[in-house]
Design an enzyme around this catalytic site. Structure first.
Site, mmCIF file in Angstrom:
data_model
loop_
_atom_site.group_PDB
_atom_site.id
_atom_site.type_symbol
_atom_site.label_atom_id
_atom_site.label_comp_id
_atom_site.label_asym_id
_atom_site.label_seq_id
_atom_site.Cartn_x
_atom_site.Cartn_y
_atom_site.Cartn_z
ATOM 1 N N ASP A 86 0.806 -1.230 0.000
ATOM 2 C CA ASP A 86 0.000 0.000 0.000
ATOM 3 C C ASP A 86 0.836 1.276 0.000
ATOM 4 O O ASP A 86 0.514 2.250 -0.669
ATOM 5 C CB ASP A 86 -0.919 0.020 1.231
ATOM 6 C CG ASP A 86 -1.806 -1.206 1.300
ATOM 7 O OD1 ASP A 86 -2.384 -1.562 0.268
ATOM 8 O OD2 ASP A 86 -1.903 -1.802 2.388
ATOM 9 N N GLU A 88 2.820 -0.711 4.696
ATOM 10 C CA GLU A 88 1.444 -1.124 4.388
ATOM 11 C C GLU A 88 0.503 -0.659 5.487
ATOM 12 O O GLU A 88 0.911 -0.468 6.641
ATOM 13 C CB GLU A 88 1.352 -2.649 4.260
ATOM 14 C CG GLU A 88 2.024 -3.215 3.028
ATOM 15 C CD GLU A 88 1.186 -4.289 2.344
ATOM 16 O OE1 GLU A 88 0.097 -3.948 1.845
ATOM 17 O OE2 GLU A 88 1.633 -5.437 2.319
ATOM 18 N N LYS A 133 -3.613 -1.587 6.769
ATOM 19 C CA LYS A 133 -4.794 -2.406 6.551
ATOM 20 C C LYS A 133 -5.886 -2.054 7.546
ATOM 21 O O LYS A 133 -5.613 -1.839 8.720
ATOM 22 C CB LYS A 133 -4.447 -3.893 6.690
ATOM 23 C CG LYS A 133 -3.362 -4.382 5.731
ATOM 24 C CD LYS A 133 -3.800 -4.273 4.278
ATOM 25 C CE LYS A 133 -2.731 -4.806 3.340
ATOM 26 N NZ LYS A 133 -3.114 -4.624 1.918
#
Length: 276
Positions: free
Chosen positions: A97, A117, A119
């Site tokens: 990401d 990243e 999430k």
């Protein structure tokens, strides 16, 4: 002297101004306004990259958004010809990401120093506070957690393959949402009902499923530098992702500080190969 950079992002990240200080370290990089916003992980990783370019002027850095499967297989094959031979989709890749930051060493080789990243899973807090029922019949206060977050293991494994010959593993993941609460707390809905978010509820919490990738080590800790363990009188190197969990959204300043710590660890591990 301060260099002010204006960033255009989505939602709350729009018109966010981040301040870089060319001297004195990263203190003050995020002002009061920035601390109020939830900025995308990609923009924060970008700010880490910009800060590094200001601080380490002798090193070339780059921020890219993917690692191709072909690159990963070339690395594996260079270690042992038995490895890295299978690709069914020639253009496959992994796309963390936040992307990847790399530094060019004195041998003109790009070395990975950060993979970021973020999430999100679990909207129970927002739904409870809004008085929105969940489930198929719309009669539940809490939604049983799904398994979508387990897909994160694929990227971790691929990055381990890519960094198989490194003594650091700068993979940082920020988890947020009610499925990642580390404490138990109670909320009051807008129609007066009290609902408890229990961090040890197996139907709700998904932290234990993610920690399969960090060998069950403690969470919210920087594990950028690899560790060695003794297995049957043989030393084995472990590459451990740094997993950060909390129910509430991660703020820009929090993510920046954590990722910068990880980057500094990477640079320290690589110091003999870099133009520091």
């Amino acid at each position: 002297m301060k260099k002010v950079i204006k960033i255009k992002g989505k939602g709350q990240a729009s018109r966010l101004t981040l301040q870089h200080e060319e001297a004195g370290g990263p203190l003050g990089i995020f002002g009061k306004e920035a601390q109020k916003h939830d900025q995308s992980i990609g923009l924060v990783v970008g700010e880490v990259n910009k800060y590094l370019k200001l601080k380490y002027k002798n090193i070339n850095f780059r921020h890219r958004n993917k690692i191709e499967k072909k690159e990963i297989n070339r690395k594996l094959n260079s270690i042992d010809k038995k490895l890295g031979n299978t690709i069914f989709v020639s253009n496959s890749s992994i796309k963390p990401d936040g992307g990847i930051i790399e530094a060019k060493d004195k041998f003109d080789k790009w070395r990975t120093i950060l993979i970021g990243e973020s999430k999100h899973q679990g909207n129970d807090v927002e739904k409870i506070l809004s008085g929105i029922k969940q489930g198929k019949k719309k009669d539940q206060d809490l939604m049983v957690a799904g398994n979508a977050i387990e897909r994160v293991h694929k990227n971790i494994l691929e990055c381990r393959n890519f960094m198989i010959d490194e003594y650091h593993f700068p993979y940082v993941i920020f988890f947020q949402g009610s499925n990642f609460s580390t404490t138990t707390f109670t909320l009051k809905s807008n129609y007066g009902k009290k609902v408890t978010i229990a961090h040890d509820n197996g139907a709700l919490n998904r932290i234990d499923r993610v920690t399969a990738s960090n060998y069950g080590m403690k969470i919210n800790i920087n594990y950028c530098k690899n560790i060695f363990v003794n297995v049957n009188n043989n030393s084995q190197m472990l590459q451990i992702p740094s997993l950060y969990f909390q129910c509430e959204s991660w703020k820009s300043q929090q993510m920046f500080k954590i990722m910068l710590e990880c980057v500094e660890t990477s640079l320290n591990v690589l110091k003999d190969s870099l133009k520091l």
